[in-house]
Design a protein around this motif. Structure first.
Motif, short mmCIF file in Angstrom:
data_model
loop_
_atom_site.label_atom_id
_atom_site.label_comp_id
_atom_site.label_asym_id
_atom_site.label_seq_id
_atom_site.Cartn_x
_atom_site.Cartn_y
_atom_site.Cartn_z
N ASP A 227 1.02 -1.26 0.27
CA ASP A 227 -0.30 -0.16 0.13
C ASP A 227 0.72 1.07 -0.03
OD1 ASP A 227 1.04 0.23 2.62
OD2 ASP A 227 -0.84 -0.25 3.86
N VAL A 234 -2.47 1.91 -5.59
CA VAL A 234 -3.22 0.09 -5.12
C VAL A 234 -4.23 0.07 -6.46
CG1 VAL A 234 -2.48 0.02 -2.95
CG2 VAL A 234 -4.17 1.54 -3.40
N LEU A 252 -2.87 -7.57 -0.43
CA LEU A 252 -2.47 -5.76 -0.49
C LEU A 252 -1.55 -5.77 1.49
CD1 LEU A 252 -5.34 -3.83 -1.11
CD2 LEU A 252 -3.49 -3.75 -2.16
#
Length: 286
Positions: A227, A234, A252
């Motif tokens: 991130d 992203v 993520l």
């Protein structure tokens, strides 16, 4: 960045032209379908008779001898055999980098080498540019050959990969485009970054990563992204995951930056676990 359409192919019919065995690791020069010599290395991992091999595809300006690539390979080798190689234009490999186009042929040669060494299951793991290459390779091998060639893969992992070409939305990507597209930039690439870059634009423009993803199913796909990635925000991994229409797993990673340099040993270990689990699941289904 290529002078012709050869990057649309995904196979290599030529075996390694040199091979030097050792007790722990083998090195080889692989020859691609378009005749480029690729420097490669093989670590048999914890079980020399194991069925699973991980093929590691590095990012732009990387190479099999770079410290972060060796570190990642070392973590993966705790669970499986590992093949590392230097893309064309990088390190001791021949040719010129096409920044993700003809590199699918380099990856195909490495996957075929893994098959020739007796590995029944092969998982590709690509970082940044290598991430785009593993996606395109899986899509082209599946679409062109029905997954039946020696270049096929059993699972795909893309780390810090772009979703689309020609992205210039961040300062690092604007600098990268200067290196790739300008004569002075390519001089900096050759002598400052140890990367020899093809001077011509892509013709035709290759299949983009986001266009590739729908063609990968039913092969298991994992998308990993930080991130805090300074190159690709992203929206790139989210676009890739959305293109898979439920056929991909998305991680993520909080606080993670970009590619091999930012992937710590704990994350690399989880990636290796996922590769092993995807192989185990595929084995159970057959």
């Amino acid at each position: 960045m290529t002078s012709g359409p050869a990057g649309q192919a995904a196979g290599s019919s030529v075996p390694p032209i040199t091979r030097t065995p050792s007790r722990v690791q083998r090195s080889a020069t692989l020859r691609t379908q378009d005749g480029v010599d690729i420097d490669a290395a093989y670590d048999p991992g914890p079980d020399p008779a194991g069925e699973l091999a991980i093929v590691l595809a590095h990012g732009f300006t990387g190479g099999l001898d770079r410290p972060h690539v060796r570190r990642a390979a070392g973590v993966f080798a705790q669970r499986a055999a590992v093949i590392t190689f230097s893309f064309r234009g990088h390190g001791a490999s021949g040719g010129l980098s096409t920044v993700g186009d003809r590199e699918v042929l380099d990856l195909a040669a490495a996957v075929e080498w893994a098959r020739s060494l007796g590995h029944a299951r092969v998982v590709t793991v690509g970082f940044s540019m290598g991430g785009s290459v593993v996606l395109r390779h899986a899509a082209l091998a599946g679409a062109a050959h029905g997954g039946r060639t020696e270049a096929r893969v059993d699972a795909v992992i893309a780390v810090s990969a772009p979703a689309r070409w020609f992205y210039r939305g961040t300062a690092p990507m604007r600098r990268l485009h200067w290196v790739v597209t300008r004569p002075l930039g390519r001089v900096v690439g050759r002598f400052g970054l140890r990367t020899r870059i093809h001077p011509h634009e892509w013709d035709p423009v290759p299949l983009s990563p986001v266009e590739s993803v729908p063609l990968i199913a039913p092969t298991p796909l994992l998308i990993v992204h930080g991130d805090r990635d300074p190159y690709f925000p992203v929206d790139h991994p989210r676009m890739l995951a959305a293109a898979a229409e439920g056929g991909a797993e998305l991680w993520l990673e909080e606080g993670m930056g970009h590619a091999e340099n930012a992937a710590d040993d704990a994350l690399l270990g989880r990636i290796a676990e996922w590769a092993t689990a995807s192989w185990t699941s595929a084995t159970a289904d057959t």
